[in-house]
Write a protein that holds these residues in place. Structure first.
Motif, PDB file in Angstrom:
ATOM      1  N   THR A   1     -38.152 -10.048  40.118  1.00 14.97           N
ATOM      2  CA  THR A   1     -38.635 -10.304  41.474  1.00 14.97           C
ATOM      3  C   THR A   1     -37.459 -10.246  42.442  1.00 14.97           C
ATOM      4  O   THR A   1     -36.401 -10.805  42.177  1.00 14.97           O
ATOM      5  CB  THR A   1     -39.301 -11.687  41.553  1.00 14.97           C
ATOM      6  OG1 THR A   1     -40.367 -11.756  40.602  1.00 14.97           O
ATOM      7  CG2 THR A   1     -39.853 -11.955  42.950  1.00 14.97           C
ATOM      8  N   THR A   2     -37.638  -9.561  43.563  1.00 13.40           N
ATOM      9  CA  THR A   2     -36.554  -9.418  44.529  1.00 13.40           C
ATOM     10  C   THR A   2     -36.818 -10.266  45.774  1.00 13.40           C
ATOM     11  O   THR A   2     -37.947 -10.702  46.014  1.00 13.40           O
ATOM     12  CB  THR A   2     -36.390  -7.951  44.964  1.00 13.40           C
ATOM     13  OG1 THR A   2     -37.563  -7.551  45.704  1.00 13.40           O
ATOM     14  CG2 THR A   2     -36.222  -7.036  43.762  1.00 13.40           C
ATOM     15  N   GLU A   3     -35.783 -10.464  46.552  1.00 14.29           N
ATOM     16  CA  GLU A   3     -35.946 -11.167  47.819  1.00 14.29           C
ATOM     17  C   GLU A   3     -36.912 -10.423  48.720  1.00 14.29           C
ATOM     18  O   GLU A   3     -37.712 -11.048  49.437  1.00 14.29           O
ATOM     19  CB  GLU A   3     -34.585 -11.331  48.501  1.00 14.29           C
ATOM     20  CG  GLU A   3     -33.633 -12.258  47.771  1.00 14.29           C
ATOM     21  CD  GLU A   3     -32.325 -12.445  48.515  1.00 14.29           C
ATOM     22  OE1 GLU A   3     -32.130 -11.774  49.565  1.00 14.29           O
ATOM     23  OE2 GLU A   3     -31.497 -13.260  48.062  1.00 14.29           O
ATOM     24  N   GLU A   4     -36.871  -9.104  48.660  1.00 16.17           N
ATOM     25  CA  GLU A   4     -37.783  -8.295  49.479  1.00 16.17           C
ATOM     26  C   GLU A   4     -39.228  -8.496  49.031  1.00 16.17           C
ATOM     27  O   GLU A   4     -40.151  -8.525  49.864  1.00 16.17           O
ATOM     28  CB  GLU A   4     -37.397  -6.814  49.388  1.00 16.17           C
ATOM     29  CG  GLU A   4     -36.086  -6.454  50.066  1.00 16.17           C
ATOM     30  CD  GLU A   4     -34.861  -6.885  49.267  1.00 16.17           C
ATOM     31  OE1 GLU A   4     -33.755  -6.932  49.859  1.00 16.17           O
ATOM     32  OE2 GLU A   4     -34.999  -7.170  48.045  1.00 16.17           O
ATOM     33  N   ASP A   5     -39.438  -8.627  47.713  1.00 11.81           N
ATOM     34  CA  ASP A   5     -40.784  -8.904  47.212  1.00 11.81           C
ATOM     35  C   ASP A   5     -41.312 -10.210  47.793  1.00 11.81           C
ATOM     36  O   ASP A   5     -42.451 -10.286  48.269  1.00 11.81           O
ATOM     37  CB  ASP A   5     -40.768  -9.029  45.681  1.00 11.81           C
ATOM     38  CG  ASP A   5     -40.409  -7.742  44.976  1.00 11.81           C
ATOM     39  OD1 ASP A   5     -40.648  -6.666  45.542  1.00 11.81           O
ATOM     40  OD2 ASP A   5     -39.892  -7.830  43.847  1.00 11.81           O
ATOM     41  N   VAL A   6     -40.484 -11.240  47.742  1.00  9.93           N
ATOM     42  CA  VAL A   6     -40.895 -12.560  48.216  1.00  9.93           C
ATOM     43  C   VAL A   6     -41.162 -12.531  49.712  1.00  9.93           C
ATOM     44  O   VAL A   6     -42.199 -13.019  50.195  1.00  9.93           O
ATOM     45  CB  VAL A   6     -39.825 -13.609  47.875  1.00  9.93           C
ATOM     46  CG1 VAL A   6     -40.155 -14.948  48.539  1.00  9.93           C
ATOM     47  CG2 VAL A   6     -39.709 -13.778  46.364  1.00  9.93           C
ATOM     48  N   ASP A   7     -40.235 -11.950  50.464  1.00 15.01           N
ATOM     49  CA  ASP A   7     -40.387 -11.930  51.916  1.00 15.01           C
ATOM     50  C   ASP A   7     -41.604 -11.118  52.339  1.00 15.01           C
ATOM     51  O   ASP A   7     -42.315 -11.484  53.290  1.00 15.01           O
ATOM     52  CB  ASP A   7     -39.122 -11.363  52.562  1.00 15.01           C
ATOM     53  CG  ASP A   7     -37.901 -12.250  52.332  1.00 15.01           C
ATOM     54  OD1 ASP A   7     -38.078 -13.413  51.903  1.00 15.01           O
ATOM     55  OD2 ASP A   7     -36.774 -11.771  52.553  1.00 15.01           O
ATOM     56  N   GLY A   8     -41.875 -10.026  51.624  1.00 18.23           N
ATOM     57  CA  GLY A   8     -43.051  -9.227  51.927  1.00 18.23           C
ATOM     58  C   GLY A   8     -44.337  -9.984  51.645  1.00 18.23           C
ATOM     59  O   GLY A   8     -45.308  -9.897  52.414  1.00 18.23           O
ATOM     60  N   PHE A   9     -44.336 -10.750  50.556  1.00 26.28           N
ATOM     61  CA  PHE A   9     -45.517 -11.541  50.219  1.00 26.28           C
ATOM     62  C   PHE A   9     -45.762 -12.634  51.251  1.00 26.28           C
ATOM     63  O   PHE A   9     -46.899 -12.849  51.686  1.00 26.28           O
ATOM     64  CB  PHE A   9     -45.344 -12.156  48.829  1.00 26.28           C
ATOM     65  CG  PHE A   9     -46.509 -12.991  48.388  1.00 26.28           C
ATOM     66  CD1 PHE A   9     -47.653 -12.392  47.891  1.00 26.28           C
ATOM     67  CD2 PHE A   9     -46.468 -14.369  48.474  1.00 26.28           C
ATOM     68  CE1 PHE A   9     -48.742 -13.152  47.479  1.00 26.28           C
ATOM     69  CE2 PHE A   9     -47.546 -15.145  48.079  1.00 26.28           C
ATOM     70  CZ  PHE A   9     -48.690 -14.530  47.575  1.00 26.28           C
ATOM     71  N   VAL A  10     -44.705 -13.321  51.671  1.00 30.21           N
ATOM     72  CA  VAL A  10     -44.844 -14.388  52.668  1.00 30.21           C
ATOM     73  C   VAL A  10     -45.357 -13.809  53.982  1.00 30.21           C
ATOM     74  O   VAL A  10     -46.224 -14.394  54.649  1.00 30.21           O
ATOM     75  CB  VAL A  10     -43.514 -15.131  52.869  1.00 30.21           C
ATOM     76  CG1 VAL A  10     -43.609 -16.107  54.038  1.00 30.21           C
ATOM     77  CG2 VAL A  10     -43.128 -15.881  51.591  1.00 30.21           C
ATOM     78  N   ALA A  11     -44.838 -12.632  54.364  1.00 26.61           N
ATOM     79  CA  ALA A  11     -45.297 -11.993  55.597  1.00 26.61           C
ATOM     80  C   ALA A  11     -46.778 -11.635  55.500  1.00 26.61           C
ATOM     81  O   ALA A  11     -47.547 -11.830  56.460  1.00 26.61           O
ATOM     82  CB  ALA A  11     -44.463 -10.739  55.867  1.00 26.61           C
ATOM     83  N   ALA A  12     -47.192 -11.124  54.328  1.00 22.64           N
ATOM     84  CA  ALA A  12     -48.600 -10.779  54.132  1.00 22.64           C
ATOM     85  C   ALA A  12     -49.475 -12.030  54.178  1.00 22.64           C
ATOM     86  O   ALA A  12     -50.584 -12.014  54.745  1.00 22.64           O
ATOM     87  CB  ALA A  12     -48.777 -10.051  52.808  1.00 22.64           C
TER      88      ALA A  12
END
Length: 356
Positions: free
Chosen positions: A338-349
């Motif tokens: 899991t990447t930071e980009e994955d997490v940030d994208g999920f939170v944004a969604a």
């Protein structure tokens, strides 16, 4: 004669990640490299190979000089064999009501293992000596399955982590009643990373008798192991493994993976990263109005409650599971990749769907 041509192709987009399970992740590149190294030539089958032999030394470095590893295919198999090894035919296992062996193994411990589970409701997935006592009785009553084992999960099915002192208290209490202690350690590495201690600190050092040690959720392609810590607590492990259809003929490919994870610090690096991504996720989610965090985030799982329709829309963008669909509870898991980009994208969604 020329070999037939193969039609190897990728059937998925490797850029897509979700938060459904750490089992969704692939194998770590270092594990794949270890498999490639183990692949050449012939090795004796059924565990008499050089990789399984070396794995024993690696296991003892983590779990003490008397520890012995029995590689198996999967976690359910590890749990069933481990529990069979420490119970009689009339034996019972005390566990949390939310335990994986109770709710997620299709009844295998009872139907295949031939034992009885005695469950206890817990607020956070963790047993205590006081909770154990709700089921720890009736040893001389032939009408009741005999409590012989206490099984805990580290970390628990709700993502919470036992401290070493908590497990020590459970072991002392169980042993005082003549019971043994089993740990379901499918995510043992995540617990060690969370506590920032070696795995031995809350296993052999505090009195655990037998352990199901996970590999798949922490970067292996497949494979777990039953680790016998207290040799006096078990009997006929080799026969039980074969009887339970968990004896791999080409065992070197299970052992090589566990060796790659455990011989150095890959197990810890993978677990620490997954935990850190879960912390990043929960911090991002806490800022979203209308989302409730249900349990302390101590490993790589986040449990939350949010409107059902929001979850259904969000699931079309990221895979994850309902934990209690009627209540609107969900579980989000982070993995070693899991990447930071994955997490940030999920939170944004999530923010977008909550705002709709």
């Amino acid at each position: 004669m020329n070999p037939p041509k193969t039609d190897a192709r990728r059937h998925h987009d490797p850029e897509i990640r979700g938060f459904a399970s750490d089992n969704y992740a692939g194998a770590h590149p270092e594990v794949l490299a270890a498999l490639a190294l183990a692949n050449g030539g012939h090795q004796v089958a059924y565990g008499e190979d050089a990789y399984t032999e070396n794995l024993q030394q690696v296991i003892r470095s983590h779990f003490g000089a008397s520890a012995e590893a029995f590689p198996v295919f999967n976690g359910t198999g590890a749990n069933v064999i481990a529990l069979q090894a420490v119970t009689d035919r009339w034996g019972a296992v005390i566990c949390a009501e939310s335990a994986h062996i109770n709710v997620d193994e299709c009844g295998a411990p009872e139907r295949v293992g031939g034992l009885k589970l005695l469950t206890v409701p817990t607020p956070d997935g963790k047993l205590t000596p006081e909770l154990i006592d709700r089921q720890a009785y009736g040893w001389e009553d032939e009408h009741r399955a005999m409590p012989q084992v206490v099984s805990i999960a580290q970390n628990t099915e709700l993502g919470t982590v036992y401290t070493p002192d908590e497990i020590r208290a459970i072991c002392e209490h169980a042993h005082a009643h003549g019971m043994k202690v089993h740990v379901d350690g499918s995510r043992l590495a995540n617990a060690a990373a969370s506590l920032n201690v070696p795995m031995r600190t809350f296993t052999n050092a505090v009195g655990v008798d037998i352990l199901s040690l996970g590999g798949t959720k922490n970067g292996a392609m497949f494979g777990e192991a039953v680790v016998v810590i207290n040799q006096d607590a078990v009997s006929h492990m080799k026969h039980l493994r074969k009887l339970s259809m968990q004896l791999a003929s080409k065992m070197r490919f299970v052992s090589a993976q566990l060796e790659a994870l455990l011989a150095r610090d890959l197990w810890l690096r993978n677990a620490r990263h997954a935990n850190e991504m879960a912390q990043r996720l929960v911090e991002g989610v806490r800022a979203v109005h209308g989302v409730e965090i249900l349990h302390p985030v101590q490993a790589n799982a986040v449990f939350a409650r949010l409107p059902h329709d929001v979850s259904e829309r969000l699931q079309k963008r990221y895979r994850f599971y309902f934990w209690d669909e009627a209540a609107g509870d969900v579980r989000w898991m982070c993995a070693f990749d899991t990447t930071e980009e994955d997490v940030d994208g999920f939170v944004a969604a999530l923010k977008e769907e909550m705002a709709r």
